[in-house]
Design a protein around this motif. Sequence first.
Motif, short mmCIF file in Angstrom:
data_model
loop_
_atom_site.label_atom_id
_atom_site.label_comp_id
_atom_site.label_asym_id
_atom_site.label_seq_id
_atom_site.Cartn_x
_atom_site.Cartn_y
_atom_site.Cartn_z
N GLU A 9 0.84 -1.20 0.00
CA GLU A 9 0.00 0.00 0.00
C GLU A 9 0.87 1.25 0.00
N LEU A 10 1.92 1.23 0.81
CA LEU A 10 2.82 2.38 0.88
C LEU A 10 3.50 2.62 -0.46
N ALA A 11 3.95 1.55 -1.11
CA ALA A 11 4.61 1.69 -2.41
C ALA A 11 3.64 2.24 -3.45
N ARG A 12 2.39 1.81 -3.41
CA ARG A 12 1.40 2.33 -4.38
C ARG A 12 1.17 3.82 -4.16
N THR A 13 1.15 4.26 -2.91
CA THR A 13 0.97 5.68 -2.63
C THR A 13 2.08 6.50 -3.27
N ALA A 14 3.29 5.99 -3.23
CA ALA A 14 4.44 6.71 -3.80
C ALA A 14 4.67 6.35 -5.26
N ARG A 15 3.78 5.54 -5.84
CA ARG A 15 3.96 5.03 -7.20
C ARG A 15 5.32 4.36 -7.36
N GLY A 16 5.68 3.63 -6.32
CA GLY A 16 6.96 2.93 -6.33
C GLY A 16 6.76 1.44 -6.40
N ARG A 17 7.76 0.70 -5.94
CA ARG A 17 7.74 -0.75 -6.02
C ARG A 17 8.02 -1.34 -4.63
N ALA A 18 7.48 -2.52 -4.38
CA ALA A 18 7.69 -3.21 -3.11
C ALA A 18 8.11 -4.64 -3.39
N PHE A 19 9.10 -5.13 -2.62
CA PHE A 19 9.61 -6.48 -2.81
C PHE A 19 9.74 -7.16 -1.46
N GLN A 20 9.42 -8.45 -1.42
CA GLN A 20 9.73 -9.26 -0.25
C GLN A 20 11.04 -9.98 -0.55
N VAL A 21 12.05 -9.77 0.30
CA VAL A 21 13.40 -10.25 0.03
C VAL A 21 13.93 -11.01 1.24
N ASP A 22 14.60 -12.12 0.98
CA ASP A 22 15.31 -12.82 2.04
C ASP A 22 16.50 -11.95 2.49
N PRO A 23 16.73 -11.78 3.79
CA PRO A 23 17.82 -10.90 4.22
C PRO A 23 19.17 -11.24 3.61
N GLY A 24 19.43 -12.53 3.42
CA GLY A 24 20.71 -12.93 2.84
C GLY A 24 20.89 -12.50 1.40
N GLN A 25 19.80 -12.19 0.71
CA GLN A 25 19.86 -11.77 -0.69
C GLN A 25 19.64 -10.27 -0.87
N LEU A 26 19.50 -9.55 0.25
CA LEU A 26 19.14 -8.13 0.17
C LEU A 26 20.15 -7.32 -0.64
N GLY A 27 21.42 -7.39 -0.27
CA GLY A 27 22.42 -6.54 -0.91
C GLY A 27 22.51 -6.76 -2.40
N ARG A 28 22.60 -8.01 -2.80
CA ARG A 28 22.71 -8.30 -4.24
C ARG A 28 21.45 -7.86 -4.98
N ARG A 29 20.29 -8.03 -4.35
CA ARG A 29 19.04 -7.65 -5.02
C ARG A 29 18.98 -6.14 -5.23
N VAL A 30 19.33 -5.36 -4.21
CA VAL A 30 19.27 -3.90 -4.33
C VAL A 30 20.26 -3.41 -5.38
#
Length: 357
Positions: A327-348
């Motif tokens: 909902e927050l991402a839609r308000t900002a017209r952005g994107r939201a992702f569910q990410v495993d903490p171990g994959q956070l850095g590479r994903r970003v």
Amino acid sequence: MRYARARPDAGPPPAAALALAAEALLHLGERPEPEGLADEERLRQVLEDAAREAGEADPGAAATATLDLLRNRGWIEPAGAATPRLQAHPELLRLAALRALRALLPQARPSGGAWPRAGVRGPHEPHGPERPWRWGEPLQLDAAATLKAGLLRGGLTLAELRVREGEGGRRSAVALLLDCSHSMVLYGADRFGPAKRLALALHHWLGREGDRLRVVCFHDVAVPVPPERLPFLRALPSHTNTAAALEAAREWLRRQGDVRRRAVLVTDGRPTAVLRPDGRVYKNAWGRDPEIERATHAAAARLRRAGAELDVYMLDDEPQALARVRELARTARGRAFQVDPGQLGRRVLTDLMRTAR
């Protein structure tokens, strides 16, 4: 070429001590810590763990010797007068940040002295306003402006170095918003360690090519973190004031001129705090509080109107919290992702490179 501030009183510590210190700084703060523990004691404990993993016969003695060496040589020093907080020397910070980046992008290698940067297309074309050179940037100097500044001052020092803004692909300004609330280190999950290592990696990756990074640690309030303090970040026994983080990002991004503005929000839960007009922090640990929800969505809408993009990375898979993030991402017209903490850095990092093309 590598540059560091000259230290006439002493040379750098031995390479083994620097490597041990850099490794310890990467893992500092990834576990729950007693409240009020000073930075020096925190670092001593992590140095001891790193020495034990390195096979030292007496990890405690090795940790104490390394800490004394770093402190005596000035590679760690107080962050201010009469404060127990520490900060890292730029070269030690560079070493730790480079290790973090290499761990996230093991296949990447520097090209022409710098890491691949999002948005680079062709050579640097200097056509913008003149400005002072910033520490850590490539030495792509404006020769005429630098010589002029040196002649006016009667000598050339670092303060007289001048560069000219230009294009090598569109430059970026990234506000990295890190959730520093207590839940990031609770329940046996390591969420804060990957988030902090992401901040260090981005500091090296973006700073090398003249992009701009602002790291904001948010809990009950939102606090900008200077680069030399990044290794000492920690989660605090507090709530999650997402609205304050978004507002801090908007205030900084709107001052960055003609660049691509992006806010990257890393969190593990729903907003549970907000700053009221009278300066008091209102908290509701159960979440889904109407006052907190309204303030958070209003801050996201203001960020969007400021021309900034928002990416939200959720480090938990709790369904209701995921729904709030979307909902927050839609308000900002952005994107939201569910990410495993171990994959956070590479994903970003991967997302930043992909979306800048």
